[in-house]
Design a protein around this motif. Structure first.
Motif, PDB file in Angstrom:
ATOM      1  N   PRO A 117     -24.407  -6.680  25.125  1.00 15.30           N
ATOM      2  CA  PRO A 117     -24.959  -7.983  24.761  1.00 15.30           C
ATOM      3  C   PRO A 117     -24.674  -9.008  25.859  1.00 15.30           C
ATOM      4  CG  PRO A 117     -23.621  -7.067  22.978  1.00 15.30           C
ATOM      5  CD  PRO A 117     -23.361  -6.238  24.183  1.00 15.30           C
ATOM      6  N   SER A 118     -25.650  -9.834  26.169  1.00 15.38           N
ATOM      7  CA  SER A 118     -25.434 -10.889  27.160  1.00 15.38           C
ATOM      8  C   SER A 118     -24.801 -12.093  26.467  1.00 15.38           C
ATOM      9  CB  SER A 118     -26.752 -11.290  27.830  1.00 15.38           C
ATOM     10  OG  SER A 118     -26.511 -12.225  28.870  1.00 15.38           O
ATOM     11  N   HIS A 119     -23.603 -11.870  25.930  1.00 17.23           N
ATOM     12  CA  HIS A 119     -22.831 -12.926  25.277  1.00 17.23           C
ATOM     13  C   HIS A 119     -22.076 -13.680  26.364  1.00 17.23           C
ATOM     14  CE1 HIS A 119     -22.805 -10.858  21.029  1.00 17.23           C
ATOM     15  NE2 HIS A 119     -23.965 -11.383  21.348  1.00 17.23           N
ATOM     16  N   ASN A 120     -22.820 -14.469  27.128  1.00 17.74           N
ATOM     17  CA  ASN A 120     -22.329 -14.965  28.407  1.00 17.74           C
ATOM     18  C   ASN A 120     -21.144 -15.913  28.305  1.00 17.74           C
ATOM     19  OD1 ASN A 120     -24.702 -16.327  27.290  1.00 17.74           O
ATOM     20  ND2 ASN A 120     -24.501 -17.789  28.954  1.00 17.74           N
ATOM     21  N   TYR A 121     -21.028 -16.683  27.225  1.00 18.74           N
ATOM     22  CA  TYR A 121     -19.958 -17.693  27.167  1.00 18.74           C
ATOM     23  C   TYR A 121     -18.572 -17.067  27.304  1.00 18.74           C
ATOM     24  CZ  TYR A 121     -23.301 -21.216  25.389  1.00 18.74           C
ATOM     25  OH  TYR A 121     -24.339 -22.087  25.225  1.00 18.74           O
ATOM     26  N   VAL A 122     -18.343 -15.906  26.694  1.00 16.97           N
ATOM     27  CA  VAL A 122     -16.993 -15.343  26.660  1.00 16.97           C
ATOM     28  C   VAL A 122     -16.576 -14.739  28.002  1.00 16.97           C
ATOM     29  CG1 VAL A 122     -17.179 -14.880  24.196  1.00 16.97           C
ATOM     30  CG2 VAL A 122     -17.682 -13.041  25.805  1.00 16.97           C
ATOM     31  N   TYR A 123     -17.508 -14.618  28.938  1.00 14.57           N
ATOM     32  CA  TYR A 123     -17.171 -14.057  30.243  1.00 14.57           C
ATOM     33  C   TYR A 123     -16.632 -15.093  31.218  1.00 14.57           C
ATOM     34  CZ  TYR A 123     -19.038  -9.671  28.658  1.00 14.57           C
ATOM     35  OH  TYR A 123     -19.222  -8.516  27.951  1.00 14.57           O
ATOM     36  N   ALA A 124     -16.683 -16.369  30.842  1.00 19.52           N
ATOM     37  CA  ALA A 124     -16.096 -17.411  31.680  1.00 19.52           C
ATOM     38  C   ALA A 124     -14.596 -17.164  31.824  1.00 19.52           C
ATOM     39  CB  ALA A 124     -16.352 -18.784  31.064  1.00 19.52           C
ATOM     40  N   GLU A 125     -14.082 -17.369  33.026  1.00 20.60           N
ATOM     41  CA  GLU A 125     -12.680 -17.069  33.293  1.00 20.60           C
ATOM     42  C   GLU A 125     -11.736 -17.854  32.384  1.00 20.60           C
ATOM     43  OE1 GLU A 125      -9.384 -15.232  34.981  1.00 20.60           O
ATOM     44  OE2 GLU A 125     -11.511 -14.704  35.099  1.00 20.60           O
ATOM     45  N   ASN A 126     -12.057 -19.127  32.134  1.00 20.48           N
ATOM     46  CA  ASN A 126     -11.149 -19.910  31.290  1.00 20.48           C
ATOM     47  C   ASN A 126     -11.183 -19.458  29.831  1.00 20.48           C
ATOM     48  OD1 ASN A 126     -13.730 -20.913  30.998  1.00 20.48           O
ATOM     49  ND2 ASN A 126     -13.208 -23.021  31.553  1.00 20.48           N
ATOM     50  N   MET A 127     -12.314 -18.933  29.373  1.00 21.54           N
ATOM     51  CA  MET A 127     -12.373 -18.361  28.024  1.00 21.54           C
ATOM     52  C   MET A 127     -11.533 -17.082  27.957  1.00 21.54           C
ATOM     53  SD  MET A 127     -14.496 -20.206  25.989  1.00 21.54           S
ATOM     54  CE  MET A 127     -15.674 -19.324  24.935  1.00 21.54           C
ATOM     55  N   ARG A 128     -11.633 -16.258  28.971  1.00 22.90           N
ATOM     56  CA  ARG A 128     -10.883 -15.003  28.999  1.00 22.90           C
ATOM     57  C   ARG A 128      -9.378 -15.259  29.099  1.00 22.90           C
ATOM     58  NH1 ARG A 128     -13.915 -11.570  33.571  1.00 22.90           N
ATOM     59  NH2 ARG A 128     -12.261 -10.087  33.053  1.00 22.90           N
ATOM     60  N   ARG A 129      -8.994 -16.263  29.888  1.00 21.25           N
ATOM     61  CA  ARG A 129      -7.573 -16.571  30.011  1.00 21.25           C
ATOM     62  C   ARG A 129      -7.016 -17.138  28.700  1.00 21.25           C
ATOM     63  NH1 ARG A 129      -4.980 -13.702  31.970  1.00 21.25           N
ATOM     64  NH2 ARG A 129      -3.257 -15.200  31.904  1.00 21.25           N
ATOM     65  N   LEU A 130      -7.811 -17.950  28.019  1.00 20.30           N
ATOM     66  CA  LEU A 130      -7.348 -18.502  26.745  1.00 20.30           C
ATOM     67  C   LEU A 130      -7.104 -17.377  25.743  1.00 20.30           C
ATOM     68  CD1 LEU A 130      -6.654 -20.794  24.858  1.00 20.30           C
ATOM     69  CD2 LEU A 130      -9.113 -21.170  24.474  1.00 20.30           C
ATOM     70  N   ARG A 131      -8.010 -16.398  25.697  1.00 19.51           N
ATOM     71  CA  ARG A 131      -7.776 -15.284  24.769  1.00 19.51           C
ATOM     72  C   ARG A 131      -6.544 -14.475  25.172  1.00 19.51           C
ATOM     73  NH1 ARG A 131     -11.665 -10.303  22.787  1.00 19.51           N
ATOM     74  NH2 ARG A 131     -11.136  -9.384  24.817  1.00 19.51           N
ATOM     75  N   ALA A 132      -6.321 -14.325  26.483  1.00 19.14           N
ATOM     76  CA  ALA A 132      -5.131 -13.596  26.934  1.00 19.14           C
ATOM     77  C   ALA A 132      -3.860 -14.297  26.471  1.00 19.14           C
ATOM     78  CB  ALA A 132      -5.146 -13.466  28.458  1.00 19.14           C
ATOM     79  N   HIS A 133      -3.843 -15.620  26.534  1.00 19.36           N
ATOM     80  CA  HIS A 133      -2.669 -16.370  26.072  1.00 19.36           C
ATOM     81  C   HIS A 133      -2.478 -16.208  24.561  1.00 19.36           C
ATOM     82  CE1 HIS A 133      -1.966 -17.995  29.957  1.00 19.36           C
ATOM     83  NE2 HIS A 133      -3.024 -18.785  29.969  1.00 19.36           N
ATOM     84  N   ILE A 134      -3.593 -16.176  23.819  1.00 19.51           N
ATOM     85  CA  ILE A 134      -3.505 -15.949  22.373  1.00 19.51           C
ATOM     86  C   ILE A 134      -2.921 -14.576  22.091  1.00 19.51           C
ATOM     87  CG2 ILE A 134      -4.866 -15.629  20.263  1.00 19.51           C
ATOM     88  CD1 ILE A 134      -6.843 -17.709  21.434  1.00 19.51           C
ATOM     89  N   GLU A 135      -3.434 -13.555  22.785  1.00 18.83           N
ATOM     90  CA  GLU A 135      -2.970 -12.188  22.562  1.00 18.83           C
ATOM     91  C   GLU A 135      -1.506 -12.012  22.951  1.00 18.83           C
ATOM     92  OE1 GLU A 135      -5.850 -10.035  24.812  1.00 18.83           O
ATOM     93  OE2 GLU A 135      -7.248  -9.858  23.113  1.00 18.83           O
TER      94      GLU A 135
END
Length: 320
Positions: A117-135
């Motif tokens: 899926p071209s769910h493009n928003y979640v591929y932004a680096e700051n979105m990915r880093r925020l999820r990493a901090h949550i995890e």
């Protein structure tokens, strides 16, 4: 690696310009229902104009296809692409019905191909880093999530379900990216702007989780936020030990012929999704950050929200 595009409209322009940043020879060409539009597109961006989808899929030089047509034709073109041995990047909303998404997953598995899926928003680096901090637990226990969008669109585009289908799908898959599946939703919508008074131009979805988390999904095509720190597109996660926010409107340029076409974050999201598709999924066989299973869940959540709008009550989500 070669990618061809089925459906050469405005969204295809964003994808092809992203591909050109990654490599000058990745874009192979494309097909469009209007031959004149296809000729014009390839005159501007290069590549071969294919006379038919069959000719495009028969080209052994092509490794993957982007399906960027209208939603009604996504399922058929994606299914045909997978059956032809191509990997598929599929624009959202993926399909008209949630069960079609599950069928695409079966087809992709049968032919051992990736359908992302071209769910493009979640591929932004700051979105990915925020999820990493949550995890990693740095925010403690997450208690609530906000996805906010305010961008005035032309009143003439309004039609029933447009805002749910085209806008809230982004909120739904971002919510799943950060929090996973909610158990219940309640939705409300109004019309304050669109010419078609049957069409909601403002929607609010409240999603509840079994452990007490609440996600708030707000989408509006009715007005711009012109304040100092605009909530044009805004994601926020609050936890017991910390919080994080991902705003847009950070870098702006030019005049927007279409809403958000002057926003670098929007343009960059297409580059980031194409980079992941090519460099991680195709080159390394890594799974997408947002999978077909997530796309199915997002579709089911929005169907529950639609039901909530009609019945004006809280709806339990059935993911079966």
């Amino acid at each position: 690696m070669k990618i061809a595009i089925i459906g050469l409209g405005k969204v295809a322009e964003l994808h092809v310009q992203a591909l050109r940043q990654i490599g000058p020879d990745i874009f192979a060409g494309g097909w469009n229902r209007s031959a004149d539009k296809a000729e014009d597109f390839c005159r501007r961006f290069g590549g071969t104009v294919y006379p038919s989808v069959e000719a495009l899929l028969a080209d052994n030089e092509i490794d993957a296809v982007l399906v960027a047509t209208s939603t009604a034709s996504h399922f058929e073109f994606a299914r045909r692409g997978l059956a032809a041995g191509k990997h598929v990047l599929l624009e959202k909303p993926l399909c008209e019905r949630s069960e079609q998404i599950r069928e695409l997953a079966d087809v992709a598995a049968r032919y051992n191909r990736i359908c992302m899926p071209s769910h493009n928003y979640v591929y932004a680096e700051n979105m990915r880093r925020l999820r990493a901090h949550i995890e990693d637990g740095r925010l403690g226990d997450v208690v609530n999530f906000w996805a906010i969008y305010n961008k005035r669109h032309d009143a003439s585009i309004g039609e029933p379900d447009l805002t749910m289908r085209e806008l809230m799908v982004h909120h739904a898959y971002c919510m799943l990216f950060f929090l996973g599946r909610p158990s219940h939703v309640y939705a409300t919508g109004t019309n304050v702007h669109f010419d078609d008074k049957r069409a909601h131009d403002q929607l609010m979805i409240t999603a509840e989780y079994a452990d007490g988390k609440i996600a708030n999904l707000w989408g509006s095509f009715s007005a711009d936020d012109r304040s100092r720190e605009p909530w044009s597109c805004y994601f926020k996660v609050l936890g017991t030990e910390g919080s994080g926010v991902v705003p847009w409107d950070v870098t702006k340029f030019g005049q927007a012929s279409i809403p958000f076409w002057d926003d670098a974050t929007y343009w960059d999201s297409f580059l980031q999704v194409e980079q992941y598709f090519l460099n991680e999924c195709l080159a390394k066989a890594s799974p997408p950050l947002s999978t077909l299973a997530d796309a199915y869940d997002a579709a089911v959540i929005l169907d529950a929200a639609r039901r909530s709008l009609v019945e004006k009550r809280r709806i339990e989500i059935d993911y079966t």
